[in-house]
Enzyme design. Sequence first.
Site, PDB file in Angstrom:
ATOM      1  N   VAL A  13     -29.581 139.580  72.844  1.00  0.00           N
ATOM      2  CA  VAL A  13     -30.278 140.869  72.711  1.00  0.00           C
ATOM      3  C   VAL A  13     -30.877 141.034  71.307  1.00  0.00           C
ATOM      4  CG1 VAL A  13     -30.087 143.372  72.995  1.00  0.00           C
ATOM      5  CG2 VAL A  13     -28.735 141.863  74.446  1.00  0.00           C
ATOM      6  N   GLU A 125     -29.474 153.813  74.166  1.00  0.00           N
ATOM      7  CA  GLU A 125     -30.199 153.669  75.445  1.00  0.00           C
ATOM      8  C   GLU A 125     -29.856 152.363  76.165  1.00  0.00           C
ATOM      9  OE1 GLU A 125     -32.881 155.807  77.128  1.00  0.00           O
ATOM     10  OE2 GLU A 125     -31.801 154.487  78.459  1.00  0.00           O
ATOM     11  N   VAL A 128     -26.600 151.301  78.855  1.00  0.00           N
ATOM     12  CA  VAL A 128     -26.487 151.499  80.312  1.00  0.00           C
ATOM     13  C   VAL A 128     -27.807 151.116  80.973  1.00  0.00           C
ATOM     14  CG1 VAL A 128     -26.037 153.153  82.182  1.00  0.00           C
ATOM     15  CG2 VAL A 128     -24.926 153.467  79.967  1.00  0.00           C
ATOM     16  N   GLY A 130     -29.530 148.291  81.168  1.00  0.00           N
ATOM     17  CA  GLY A 130     -30.467 147.323  80.566  1.00  0.00           C
ATOM     18  C   GLY A 130     -31.768 148.007  80.169  1.00  0.00           C
ATOM     19  N   ILE A 132     -33.631 150.022  81.872  1.00  0.00           N
ATOM     20  CA  ILE A 132     -33.935 151.306  82.542  1.00  0.00           C
ATOM     21  C   ILE A 132     -33.743 152.470  81.557  1.00  0.00           C
ATOM     22  CG2 ILE A 132     -33.299 152.851  84.438  1.00  0.00           C
ATOM     23  CD1 ILE A 132     -32.103 150.465  85.891  1.00  0.00           C
ATOM     24  N   GLY A 183     -28.347 134.571  80.832  1.00  0.00           N
ATOM     25  CA  GLY A 183     -28.060 135.506  79.741  1.00  0.00           C
ATOM     26  C   GLY A 183     -27.702 136.900  80.230  1.00  0.00           C
ATOM     27  N   GLU A 186     -21.490 138.969  80.261  1.00  0.00           N
ATOM     28  CA  GLU A 186     -20.829 139.236  78.986  1.00  0.00           C
ATOM     29  C   GLU A 186     -20.252 137.932  78.430  1.00  0.00           C
ATOM     30  OE1 GLU A 186     -20.701 142.527  77.588  1.00  0.00           O
ATOM     31  OE2 GLU A 186     -22.229 142.511  79.124  1.00  0.00           O
ATOM     32  N   LYS A 201     -19.935 151.841  81.446  1.00  0.00           N
ATOM     33  CA  LYS A 201     -21.246 152.481  81.652  1.00  0.00           C
ATOM     34  C   LYS A 201     -21.112 153.807  82.390  1.00  0.00           C
ATOM     35  CE  LYS A 201     -23.708 148.077  81.465  1.00  0.00           C
ATOM     36  NZ  LYS A 201     -24.109 146.889  82.239  1.00  0.00           N
ATOM     37  N   GLY A 298     -30.309 141.115  80.591  1.00  0.00           N
ATOM     38  CA  GLY A 298     -31.296 140.099  80.184  1.00  0.00           C
ATOM     39  C   GLY A 298     -31.902 140.461  78.846  1.00  0.00           C
TER      40      GLY A 298
HETATM   41  N1  HSE Z   1     -23.274 141.906  81.443  1.00  0.00           N
HETATM   42  C1  HSE Z   1     -24.051 143.084  81.593  1.00  0.00           C
HETATM   43  C2  HSE Z   1     -24.585 143.126  83.017  1.00  0.00           C
HETATM   44  C3  HSE Z   1     -25.172 143.074  80.610  1.00  0.00           C
HETATM   45  O1  HSE Z   1     -24.543 142.077  83.690  1.00  0.00           O
HETATM   46  O2  HSE Z   1     -25.007 144.172  83.483  1.00  0.00           O
HETATM   47  C4  HSE Z   1     -25.971 144.343  80.550  1.00  0.00           C
HETATM   48  O3  HSE Z   1     -25.193 145.437  80.143  1.00  0.00           O
END
Ligand code: HSE
Length: 395
Positions: A13, A125, A128, A130, A132, A183, A186, A201, A298
């Site tokens: 990220v 932001e 939660v 990604g 969005i 990617g 976690e 989340k 991602g």
């Molecule tokens: N590992 C998390 C997922 C990354 O797959 O949603 C994004 O928060």
Amino acid sequence: MKKYIAILGFGVVGSGCAEVLAQSKKLISDRLGFEIEPKYILDLRDFPDSPYADRIVHDYDIILSDPEVELVAEMMGGSHPALEFSLAAMKAKKSVVTSNKEVVATHGLELLECARENGVKYMFEASVGGGIPIIHTIDTSLVQNDITEIDGILNGTTNYILTRMNSAGVAFDDALSEAREKGYAEADPSADIDGIDACRKIAILAALAFGKLIEPEKIHTEGIRNLDSTDVKNAASAGYAIKLIGRTFSDNGRICAYVCPMLVPASDPLCTVNDVFNGIKVNGDAVGEVMLYGRGAGKMPTASAVVADIVNILSGSGVDYSWERAKDSDILGFEAVSSRHYIRVTGECGCLSGFEKIADGAYITSEMSEADAALLEKRLEESGVRVEARLRVLG
Ligand code: HSE
């Protein structure tokens, strides 16, 4: 004019954040009248081949003591030292943005208080959904709504695994390896598959909606590790898709939040959310149901959300949050939740005959509380019937 930031953590990220800033430089400058430049990148590693090699530092004090750095973007992951580094940045009067759901869900109150005390912003932001813009949407476009419920597919990795298992017959471990290569997962993917990431989340979403942060340990959390492919097939044959759902709602002033795999009916838009995508439904008293959909994990989507917070803060439109800690009396326990249940058994028992049979040994019950469903399970076991699986049905 240039505004300077520092990036903490140059992983998936963090490097995405530098890329998004580079590719949107002109766009941001045209729209806002200033450029945003990452002056330092803090990481334990060196990146000699990176175009940012000259900005890599290993000593955090260089960043803290540079008055030109207005904001720190923390993308280290994990609680420590992300918490300490974020607090130190805010005490040095630098705003902080993060993609780190663990630190927000577990230390959010302390971090927000530190931001308030130091007159800076703390925004998250990217923590939660990604890419969005769910947090900005709740904070701004839905601010006039009393939010009653949020249901979401909040973890891209598990949704990717479930989709690959369901539509391509890929084995669980292979699908997880694919998600790691892309990617999405976690550092320790058990946080994904055991529902811990989705739990963090939903804790953040519940705090945004209801103003109270529930400690993640108090949120009932089940993952997909023990999900049997028989149940995925049975559900599909009856028109349902099994999804890992995070859900929060308020009931007479008490907040309920939980995470578990659920059968989602084809009529529900969450049923069609596949691969790494997340879908989040928000119910507001004025607007009714709103759903946001997009890539939940991602490099570039998550970085896009981080940069949105950077831009908002540097252009003076950051948000101040005032959450409280949820007391036990504020929380509605999972045992009180009512839903239909999918039950798969081995053996015959009359007590299931009143329910809808969807496959051999598989039934969908009428609506009942968790406590009643546990009693039914006990009665079945006592009459010699083995309960192989019990899952909830959404809606
Ligand atoms: N590992 C998390 C997922 C990354 O797959 O949603 C994004 O928060």
